[in-house]
Motif scaffolding. Sequence first.
Motif, mmCIF file in Angstrom:
data_model
loop_
_atom_site.group_PDB
_atom_site.id
_atom_site.type_symbol
_atom_site.label_atom_id
_atom_site.label_comp_id
_atom_site.label_asym_id
_atom_site.label_seq_id
_atom_site.Cartn_x
_atom_site.Cartn_y
_atom_site.Cartn_z
ATOM 1 N N THR A 173 9.798 -19.631 5.268
ATOM 2 C CA THR A 173 8.863 -19.058 6.365
ATOM 3 C C THR A 173 8.440 -19.985 7.444
ATOM 4 O O THR A 173 8.097 -21.228 6.940
ATOM 5 N N PRO A 174 8.703 -19.653 8.606
ATOM 6 C CA PRO A 174 8.133 -20.580 9.765
ATOM 7 C C PRO A 174 6.857 -21.100 9.818
ATOM 8 O O PRO A 174 6.139 -20.390 9.065
ATOM 9 N N ASP A 175 6.615 -22.105 10.009
ATOM 10 C CA ASP A 175 5.254 -22.866 9.935
ATOM 11 C C ASP A 175 4.220 -22.038 10.638
ATOM 12 O O ASP A 175 3.089 -21.793 10.082
ATOM 13 N N HIS A 176 4.438 -21.288 11.719
ATOM 14 C CA HIS A 176 3.312 -20.592 12.296
ATOM 15 C C HIS A 176 2.819 -19.378 11.650
ATOM 16 O O HIS A 176 2.162 -18.745 11.856
ATOM 17 N N LEU A 177 3.947 -18.871 10.567
ATOM 18 C CA LEU A 177 3.266 -17.823 9.707
ATOM 19 C C LEU A 177 3.066 -18.257 8.406
ATOM 20 O O LEU A 177 2.816 -17.414 7.268
ATOM 21 N N LYS A 178 2.845 -19.718 8.034
ATOM 22 C CA LYS A 178 2.432 -20.180 6.663
ATOM 23 C C LYS A 178 1.357 -19.720 6.051
ATOM 24 O O LYS A 178 1.182 -19.371 5.075
ATOM 25 N N ASN A 179 0.136 -19.756 7.168
ATOM 26 C CA ASN A 179 -1.316 -19.423 6.894
ATOM 27 C C ASN A 179 -1.612 -18.257 7.608
ATOM 28 O O ASN A 179 -1.792 -18.471 8.771
ATOM 29 N N LEU A 180 -1.715 -16.998 7.063
ATOM 30 C CA LEU A 180 -2.190 -15.733 7.628
ATOM 31 C C LEU A 180 -3.607 -15.501 7.321
ATOM 32 O O LEU A 180 -3.663 -15.263 6.220
ATOM 33 N N GLU A 181 -4.448 -15.358 8.414
ATOM 34 C CA GLU A 181 -5.758 -15.051 7.941
ATOM 35 C C GLU A 181 -5.772 -13.386 7.458
ATOM 36 O O GLU A 181 -5.165 -12.643 7.950
ATOM 37 N N LEU A 182 -6.669 -13.300 6.544
ATOM 38 C CA LEU A 182 -6.855 -11.727 6.413
ATOM 39 C C LEU A 182 -7.789 -11.214 7.117
ATOM 40 O O LEU A 182 -8.742 -11.991 7.844
ATOM 41 N N SER A 183 -7.467 -9.784 7.701
ATOM 42 C CA SER A 183 -8.414 -9.169 8.598
ATOM 43 C C SER A 183 -9.855 -8.930 7.885
ATOM 44 O O SER A 183 -9.866 -8.821 6.712
ATOM 45 N N LEU A 184 -10.662 -8.318 8.872
ATOM 46 C CA LEU A 184 -11.880 -7.796 8.103
ATOM 47 C C LEU A 184 -11.687 -6.813 7.172
ATOM 48 O O LEU A 184 -12.328 -6.362 6.012
ATOM 49 N N LEU A 185 -10.562 -5.776 7.650
ATOM 50 C CA LEU A 185 -10.363 -4.512 6.659
ATOM 51 C C LEU A 185 -9.657 -5.177 5.486
ATOM 52 O O LEU A 185 -9.597 -4.320 4.250
ATOM 53 N N ASP A 186 -8.826 -6.227 5.410
ATOM 54 C CA ASP A 186 -8.011 -7.044 4.274
ATOM 55 C C ASP A 186 -9.231 -7.312 3.464
ATOM 56 O O ASP A 186 -9.373 -7.072 1.939
ATOM 57 N N GLN A 187 -10.241 -7.887 3.828
ATOM 58 C CA GLN A 187 -11.420 -8.384 3.224
ATOM 59 C C GLN A 187 -12.354 -7.472 2.461
ATOM 60 O O GLN A 187 -12.670 -7.462 1.096
ATOM 61 N N LEU A 188 -12.383 -6.061 2.961
ATOM 62 C CA LEU A 188 -12.927 -5.230 2.438
ATOM 63 C C LEU A 188 -12.287 -4.438 1.555
ATOM 64 O O LEU A 188 -12.793 -3.488 0.955
ATOM 65 N N ALA A 189 -10.832 -4.590 1.505
ATOM 66 C CA ALA A 189 -9.980 -3.366 0.672
ATOM 67 C C ALA A 189 -10.244 -3.931 -0.971
ATOM 68 O O ALA A 189 -10.280 -5.222 -1.152
ATOM 69 N N PRO A 190 -10.065 -2.935 -1.806
ATOM 70 C CA PRO A 190 -10.133 -3.212 -3.160
ATOM 71 C C PRO A 190 -9.209 -4.110 -3.527
ATOM 72 O O PRO A 190 -7.995 -3.910 -3.091
ATOM 73 N N GLN A 191 -9.384 -4.748 -4.695
ATOM 74 C CA GLN A 191 -8.397 -5.477 -5.400
ATOM 75 C C GLN A 191 -7.847 -4.835 -6.475
ATOM 76 O O GLN A 191 -8.240 -5.127 -7.551
ATOM 77 N N TYR A 192 -6.509 -4.325 -6.166
ATOM 78 C CA TYR A 192 -5.886 -3.447 -7.214
ATOM 79 C C TYR A 192 -4.457 -3.271 -6.953
ATOM 80 O O TYR A 192 -4.326 -3.373 -5.632
ATOM 81 N N ASN A 193 -3.753 -2.924 -8.073
ATOM 82 C CA ASN A 193 -2.227 -2.719 -7.631
ATOM 83 C C ASN A 193 -1.915 -0.998 -7.213
ATOM 84 O O ASN A 193 -2.162 -0.441 -8.048
ATOM 85 N N VAL A 194 -1.346 -0.834 -5.995
ATOM 86 C CA VAL A 194 -1.133 0.516 -5.777
ATOM 87 C C VAL A 194 0.409 0.701 -6.130
ATOM 88 O O VAL A 194 1.199 0.242 -6.176
ATOM 89 N N PRO A 195 0.363 1.937 -7.329
ATOM 90 C CA PRO A 195 1.787 2.080 -7.933
ATOM 91 C C PRO A 195 2.298 3.136 -7.109
ATOM 92 O O PRO A 195 1.969 4.337 -6.747
ATOM 93 N N LEU A 196 3.943 3.020 -6.805
ATOM 94 C CA LEU A 196 4.572 3.918 -6.457
ATOM 95 C C LEU A 196 6.005 3.979 -7.276
ATOM 96 O O LEU A 196 6.490 2.967 -7.522
ATOM 97 N N ILE A 197 6.652 5.110 -7.622
ATOM 98 C CA ILE A 197 7.984 5.169 -8.358
ATOM 99 C C ILE A 197 8.782 6.178 -7.528
ATOM 100 O O ILE A 197 8.429 7.258 -7.209
ATOM 101 N N PHE A 198 9.917 5.546 -7.232
ATOM 102 C CA PHE A 198 11.055 6.504 -6.508
ATOM 103 C C PHE A 198 12.331 6.544 -7.502
ATOM 104 O O PHE A 198 12.740 5.695 -8.016
ATOM 105 N N PHE A 199 12.455 7.826 -7.435
ATOM 106 C CA PHE A 199 13.616 8.239 -8.676
ATOM 107 C C PHE A 199 14.781 8.623 -7.777
ATOM 108 O O PHE A 199 14.688 9.492 -7.030
ATOM 109 N N TYR A 200 16.131 8.229 -8.190
ATOM 110 C CA TYR A 200 17.334 8.438 -7.640
ATOM 111 C C TYR A 200 18.169 8.966 -8.577
ATOM 112 O O TYR A 200 18.310 8.416 -9.740
ATOM 113 N N GLN A 201 19.045 9.938 -8.241
ATOM 114 C CA GLN A 201 20.464 10.100 -8.643
ATOM 115 C C GLN A 201 21.377 9.127 -8.421
ATOM 116 O O GLN A 201 21.493 8.710 -7.510
#
Length: 416
Positions: free
Chosen positions: A20-48
Motif C-alpha cells: 500500500t502506498p504511503d499516502h493510503l497507509k493511515n486512513l481516518e474513519l469517517s463519522l459514519l464509520d465511528q457510529l457503525a456497529p462492530q460486527y461481521n456482516v455475512p454473505l454467502i454466494f452459491f455457484y454451480q
Amino acid sequence: MDMLNVEIISKEMIKPFLPTPDHLKNLELSLLDQLAPQYNVPLIFFYQNENLSSFNISQLLKKSLSRVLTIFPPLAGRIQENLYLDCNDIGVYFVEARVHAGLEQVIKEPRMEELQQFLPVEPLGQTDDNAILSVKINFFDCGGIAIGVCFSHKITDCASFVAFINAWAATCREEAEIIRPTFDLPIRFPPTALAASGVGLSVGITKGKIMTKRLVFDKEKLAKLKQIGTSNEVQNPTKVEAVSAFIWHCMIEEARAKPNMKKTSFAAVHVVNLRPRAIPPIPGHAFGNCWGAAFAFLSQTEDSRDLVSKLRSGIREINDDYIKKLQNGDYSSDLSKWIDFSKNDTEVCNFSSWCRFPIYEVDFGWGKPIWVCTATTPFKNMVFLMSNQSGDGIEAWLNMSDYDMEVLETHYEQLN
C-alpha cells in the motif's frame, strides 16, 4: 437430520499483491464509520461448477483477491481504536473447506445451522489478529461452490462491499477495467471525538438467543401485499415498502395481543443509502459507511393498517438537509431517538434492504450465483431484504425471538 460435514482444508492470510502506498497507509474513519456497529456482516454466494477443479478455483480466487486488495487496502488492514485504519497489508483471513454433501441438498431446504458453517467467522467473532475481511471457500462433492464472506461493518456498508466483491470477481475474470474506489468519506463526514468514544456502537446488539429464518415473497405475494398497502396517500407501494409494512404490521399486532403488553409506541427503522440522496450525489464508488436511519412511528392507539405511508414519509426525511447535518457532526437527533426507544419501552423493528445491490452479478468466471443469502446477525427484530435470483421476488431474513417468529410465520402462511 444429520449435521452437515464441513471439513477445513487450510487457513492462510492473503496479502495485497503490491504494498500500500504511503499516502493510503493511515486512513481516518469517517463519522459514519465511528457510529457503525462492530460486527461481521455475512454473505454467502452459491455457484454451480462442473468444469474447474477445486485447486484451479482456489488458485484463481487467491491470486485475484491479492490483486484487488491493492486498490482496496482497508480490507487488508486493521482498525485502530475507532479512529483510523492502519492499512498495514496484514491481509485477509482465507479458509478452504470440503463439504461432504451436494449443493442442491443444501439450498433446496436451507437450515441456518448449516449455512453458518459456510462462514469463516461468527457475526460477533473475530480472527486472532482482528481481520476486517474473512473469506471461506467451500467445495461441495458435486463440484459446486459456496463462497462465504464476512466483513466488518465498522469500515464499510453493504453497498461498498458488494462493489468490492464485484471488483474481485472482475479481477478473477481478468477484466481490463475495474472501477476503483475513493476513500474521501472522512472528508465528507469528518470524525468526532464523541463518536470515537464509542457512543451508539452497541445499540441494538444482543447476545441473547435469536432465531433466524427466511420468508420468500414471490411475485404473487408481492402483488397481494402491494394491493393491501395501497391507500389514498400511497397509490404505488414499492416491493420493499409492501414487505416492510407487512412485517411491521404483524409485529405490532403480535405485541398488542400480549396480555402483559407494556409498549407505549412502535417504531420502524429503515437503513437508507445516502450516496444518491446527497446534492450533488456522492459517487457510488465512495468506499465506507454512507447510510442513515429513517424512522417511522405509530402510537399505541393508532390503526396499523396504513403503515406504507409512514415508512415512505420517514425515508423521505433522509434528504440533503439530513446529510448536511451529519456532515457538520450533528447526529444527536438519531441518537436521541434510540435513547427514547429505551426510555419509553418502544417496540422497534429494523429493516435493511439490499434489493438494489448487484449481488447476483458476482461472476468469478464460472457463472453467476444461483443463490445468495445472509445468516444470523446479533440484532433482535432485524430484517434484511434481498432480491431473489430472477429479481421479481424478495427474500426476507428475519432475526427475532422464537415466539415472534412463530406468530409472523402464521401471518405469512395466511397470505396463501
